[in-house]
Scaffold this motif. Sequence first.
Motif, PDB file in Angstrom:
ATOM      1  N   ARG A   1      20.993 -14.036 -35.852  1.00 44.37           N
ATOM      2  CA  ARG A   1      21.283 -12.598 -35.970  1.00 44.37           C
ATOM      3  C   ARG A   1      22.746 -12.286 -35.641  1.00 44.37           C
ATOM      4  O   ARG A   1      23.116 -11.130 -35.528  1.00 44.37           O
ATOM      5  CB  ARG A   1      20.381 -11.813 -35.031  1.00 44.37           C
ATOM      6  CG  ARG A   1      18.947 -11.714 -35.507  1.00 44.37           C
ATOM      7  CD  ARG A   1      18.057 -11.150 -34.406  1.00 44.37           C
ATOM      8  NE  ARG A   1      16.782 -10.703 -34.896  1.00 44.37           N
ATOM      9  CZ  ARG A   1      15.782 -11.500 -35.231  1.00 44.37           C
ATOM     10  NH1 ARG A   1      15.937 -12.812 -35.147  1.00 44.37           N
ATOM     11  NH2 ARG A   1      14.640 -11.004 -35.660  1.00 44.37           N
ATOM     12  N   GLY A   2      23.557 -13.324 -35.446  1.00 45.41           N
ATOM     13  CA  GLY A   2      24.964 -13.097 -35.140  1.00 45.41           C
ATOM     14  C   GLY A   2      25.216 -12.717 -33.695  1.00 45.41           C
ATOM     15  O   GLY A   2      26.212 -12.079 -33.380  1.00 45.41           O
ATOM     16  N   CYS A   3      24.340 -13.141 -32.812  1.00 49.29           N
ATOM     17  CA  CYS A   3      24.484 -12.836 -31.390  1.00 49.29           C
ATOM     18  C   CYS A   3      24.868 -14.103 -30.641  1.00 49.29           C
ATOM     19  O   CYS A   3      24.230 -15.141 -30.795  1.00 49.29           O
ATOM     20  CB  CYS A   3      23.170 -12.277 -30.836  1.00 49.29           C
ATOM     21  SG  CYS A   3      23.239 -11.834 -29.095  1.00 49.29           S
ATOM     22  N   ARG A   4      25.904 -14.000 -29.858  1.00 47.63           N
ATOM     23  CA  ARG A   4      26.348 -15.126 -29.036  1.00 47.63           C
ATOM     24  C   ARG A   4      25.875 -14.922 -27.603  1.00 47.63           C
ATOM     25  O   ARG A   4      25.863 -13.803 -27.105  1.00 47.63           O
ATOM     26  CB  ARG A   4      27.862 -15.239 -29.070  1.00 47.63           C
ATOM     27  CG  ARG A   4      28.347 -15.522 -30.479  1.00 47.63           C
ATOM     28  CD  ARG A   4      29.734 -16.011 -30.485  1.00 47.63           C
ATOM     29  NE  ARG A   4      30.102 -16.405 -31.849  1.00 47.63           N
ATOM     30  CZ  ARG A   4      31.249 -16.926 -32.139  1.00 47.63           C
ATOM     31  NH1 ARG A   4      32.159 -17.120 -31.214  1.00 47.63           N
ATOM     32  NH2 ARG A   4      31.520 -17.267 -33.383  1.00 47.63           N
ATOM     33  N   ILE A   5      25.502 -16.011 -26.960  1.00 47.87           N
ATOM     34  CA  ILE A   5      25.088 -15.966 -25.558  1.00 47.87           C
ATOM     35  C   ILE A   5      26.232 -16.516 -24.722  1.00 47.87           C
ATOM     36  O   ILE A   5      26.672 -17.653 -24.930  1.00 47.87           O
ATOM     37  CB  ILE A   5      23.804 -16.780 -25.322  1.00 47.87           C
ATOM     38  CG1 ILE A   5      22.645 -16.197 -26.144  1.00 47.87           C
ATOM     39  CG2 ILE A   5      23.455 -16.793 -23.838  1.00 47.87           C
ATOM     40  CD1 ILE A   5      21.369 -17.010 -26.088  1.00 47.87           C
ATOM     41  N   ALA A   6      26.724 -15.710 -23.813  1.00 47.96           N
ATOM     42  CA  ALA A   6      27.819 -16.140 -22.936  1.00 47.96           C
ATOM     43  C   ALA A   6      27.263 -17.058 -21.848  1.00 47.96           C
ATOM     44  O   ALA A   6      26.242 -16.755 -21.233  1.00 47.96           O
ATOM     45  CB  ALA A   6      28.490 -14.926 -22.307  1.00 47.96           C
ATOM     46  N   ARG A   7      27.928 -18.152 -21.625  1.00 48.90           N
ATOM     47  CA  ARG A   7      27.548 -19.095 -20.576  1.00 48.90           C
ATOM     48  C   ARG A   7      28.257 -18.685 -19.291  1.00 48.90           C
ATOM     49  O   ARG A   7      29.487 -18.677 -19.221  1.00 48.90           O
ATOM     50  CB  ARG A   7      27.948 -20.504 -20.999  1.00 48.90           C
ATOM     51  CG  ARG A   7      27.440 -21.570 -20.103  1.00 48.90           C
ATOM     52  CD  ARG A   7      27.720 -22.937 -20.732  1.00 48.90           C
ATOM     53  NE  ARG A   7      27.245 -23.989 -19.854  1.00 48.90           N
ATOM     54  CZ  ARG A   7      27.927 -25.080 -19.598  1.00 48.90           C
ATOM     55  NH1 ARG A   7      29.100 -25.288 -20.167  1.00 48.90           N
ATOM     56  NH2 ARG A   7      27.439 -25.982 -18.788  1.00 48.90           N
ATOM     57  N   ARG A   8      27.473 -18.343 -18.266  1.00 51.17           N
ATOM     58  CA  ARG A   8      28.060 -17.912 -16.997  1.00 51.17           C
ATOM     59  C   ARG A   8      28.735 -19.067 -16.273  1.00 51.17           C
ATOM     60  O   ARG A   8      28.360 -20.219 -16.418  1.00 51.17           O
ATOM     61  CB  ARG A   8      26.984 -17.355 -16.048  1.00 51.17           C
ATOM     62  CG  ARG A   8      26.440 -16.049 -16.443  1.00 51.17           C
ATOM     63  CD  ARG A   8      25.729 -15.314 -15.326  1.00 51.17           C
ATOM     64  NE  ARG A   8      24.582 -15.993 -14.748  1.00 51.17           N
ATOM     65  CZ  ARG A   8      23.729 -15.408 -13.926  1.00 51.17           C
ATOM     66  NH1 ARG A   8      23.881 -14.129 -13.587  1.00 51.17           N
ATOM     67  NH2 ARG A   8      22.718 -16.065 -13.407  1.00 51.17           N
ATOM     68  N   VAL A   9      29.721 -18.711 -15.484  1.00 50.96           N
ATOM     69  CA  VAL A   9      30.364 -19.637 -14.560  1.00 50.96           C
ATOM     70  C   VAL A   9      29.787 -19.316 -13.187  1.00 50.96           C
ATOM     71  O   VAL A   9      29.771 -18.148 -12.770  1.00 50.96           O
ATOM     72  CB  VAL A   9      31.896 -19.456 -14.573  1.00 50.96           C
ATOM     73  CG1 VAL A   9      32.555 -20.353 -13.536  1.00 50.96           C
ATOM     74  CG2 VAL A   9      32.447 -19.724 -15.968  1.00 50.96           C
ATOM     75  N   VAL A  10      29.270 -20.335 -12.480  1.00 56.76           N
ATOM     76  CA  VAL A  10      28.584 -20.114 -11.204  1.00 56.76           C
ATOM     77  C   VAL A  10      29.038 -21.159 -10.194  1.00 56.76           C
ATOM     78  O   VAL A  10      29.225 -22.327 -10.545  1.00 56.76           O
ATOM     79  CB  VAL A  10      27.048 -20.196 -11.378  1.00 56.76           C
ATOM     80  CG1 VAL A  10      26.338 -19.900 -10.066  1.00 56.76           C
ATOM     81  CG2 VAL A  10      26.555 -19.267 -12.463  1.00 56.76           C
ATOM     82  N   THR A  11      29.178 -20.738  -8.965  1.00 50.21           N
ATOM     83  CA  THR A  11      29.563 -21.657  -7.894  1.00 50.21           C
ATOM     84  C   THR A  11      28.315 -22.261  -7.266  1.00 50.21           C
ATOM     85  O   THR A  11      27.863 -21.839  -6.217  1.00 50.21           O
ATOM     86  CB  THR A  11      30.385 -20.944  -6.807  1.00 50.21           C
ATOM     87  OG1 THR A  11      29.630 -19.831  -6.325  1.00 50.21           O
ATOM     88  CG2 THR A  11      31.724 -20.482  -7.328  1.00 50.21           C
ATOM     89  N   ARG A  12      27.773 -23.253  -7.934  1.00 49.63           N
ATOM     90  CA  ARG A  12      26.655 -24.001  -7.362  1.00 49.63           C
ATOM     91  C   ARG A  12      26.720 -25.423  -7.881  1.00 49.63           C
ATOM     92  O   ARG A  12      27.449 -25.727  -8.808  1.00 49.63           O
ATOM     93  CB  ARG A  12      25.312 -23.344  -7.662  1.00 49.63           C
ATOM     94  CG  ARG A  12      24.860 -23.481  -9.079  1.00 49.63           C
ATOM     95  CD  ARG A  12      23.394 -23.079  -9.205  1.00 49.63           C
ATOM     96  NE  ARG A  12      23.177 -22.583 -10.540  1.00 49.63           N
ATOM     97  CZ  ARG A  12      22.578 -21.455 -10.828  1.00 49.63           C
ATOM     98  NH1 ARG A  12      22.130 -20.690  -9.894  1.00 49.63           N
ATOM     99  NH2 ARG A  12      22.428 -21.088 -12.072  1.00 49.63           N
ATOM    100  N   SER A  13      25.899 -26.252  -7.317  1.00 47.84           N
ATOM    101  CA  SER A  13      25.893 -27.665  -7.671  1.00 47.84           C
ATOM    102  C   SER A  13      25.619 -27.869  -9.152  1.00 47.84           C
ATOM    103  O   SER A  13      24.787 -27.194  -9.742  1.00 47.84           O
ATOM    104  CB  SER A  13      24.815 -28.385  -6.848  1.00 47.84           C
ATOM    105  OG  SER A  13      24.587 -29.668  -7.365  1.00 47.84           O
ATOM    106  N   LYS A  14      26.315 -28.815  -9.736  1.00 45.04           N
ATOM    107  CA  LYS A  14      26.089 -29.164 -11.138  1.00 45.04           C
ATOM    108  C   LYS A  14      24.680 -29.737 -11.331  1.00 45.04           C
ATOM    109  O   LYS A  14      24.164 -29.754 -12.437  1.00 45.04           O
ATOM    110  CB  LYS A  14      27.130 -30.179 -11.610  1.00 45.04           C
ATOM    111  CG  LYS A  14      28.548 -29.630 -11.635  1.00 45.04           C
ATOM    112  CD  LYS A  14      29.524 -30.681 -12.098  1.00 45.04           C
ATOM    113  CE  LYS A  14      30.980 -30.302 -11.977  1.00 45.04           C
ATOM    114  NZ  LYS A  14      31.397 -29.014 -12.366  1.00 45.04           N
ATOM    115  N   LYS A  15      24.047 -30.169 -10.245  1.00 46.61           N
ATOM    116  CA  LYS A  15      22.709 -30.749 -10.312  1.00 46.61           C
ATOM    117  C   LYS A  15      21.615 -29.689 -10.152  1.00 46.61           C
ATOM    118  O   LYS A  15      20.448 -30.008 -10.289  1.00 46.61           O
ATOM    119  CB  LYS A  15      22.548 -31.803  -9.219  1.00 46.61           C
ATOM    120  CG  LYS A  15      23.473 -32.993  -9.392  1.00 46.61           C
ATOM    121  CD  LYS A  15      23.304 -33.971  -8.265  1.00 46.61           C
ATOM    122  CE  LYS A  15      24.292 -35.111  -8.412  1.00 46.61           C
ATOM    123  NZ  LYS A  15      24.228 -36.037  -7.303  1.00 46.61           N
ATOM    124  N   ALA A  16      21.983 -28.461  -9.866  1.00 50.88           N
ATOM    125  CA  ALA A  16      20.987 -27.412  -9.628  1.00 50.88           C
ATOM    126  C   ALA A  16      20.186 -27.124 -10.892  1.00 50.88           C
ATOM    127  O   ALA A  16      20.727 -27.084 -11.982  1.00 50.88           O
ATOM    128  CB  ALA A  16      21.673 -26.140  -9.138  1.00 50.88           C
TER     129      ALA A  16
END
Length: 186
Positions: free
Chosen positions: A30-45
């Motif tokens: 549908r032409g909608c992009r989902i923004a990927r958040r930047v978060v301060t947590r473990s990459k393994k979370a």
Amino acid sequence: MSGRLIYLMGPSGSGKDSLLLAARDALAARGCRIARRVVTRSKKADGEDAHAVSETEFAALEQANGFAMSWRAHGLSYGIPRIIDQWLAEGYDVLVNGSRAYLREARRLYPELLGLLLTVSPDILRQRLLQRGRESLAEIDARLARNAAFARGLDGSVVMLDNSASLDCTVGRLLTLLDTDACVAG
């Protein structure tokens, strides 16, 4: 032509991450992009498909004006990358995983945003939070109380999207809502 910002909120355990994953292909079609958040947590979370960074990296990105929106919650820092402004300017709809506490500021920055509150029945939410095992019963009860207070305080400018049934049903309701909203706004 300008796209619209779709600001998805909901309490922990409401299923935001599952909904975003399940709806990803249909939203893209549908032409909608989902923004990927930047978060301060473990990459393994476990959980959302976020870009994990350290507090130092987050602060540097924030200082360099790398975020369209940023906030702190539950001991973590969250940022929505500045690229969303370009996507919106190019006419794409953009869905972000936002914060209920940041809604007022998000609406100030993006007055035409479509606010969506993902809800789930209190019993189901309690069950999901207990299954995660991250919080004590008292912390879960406090979360449920905050969630109820937030929902009572809404002014009608936020659309409720119930995720108490199957995920497929919720995806269908989301897509119908977005299609209907586009028709009403257009």
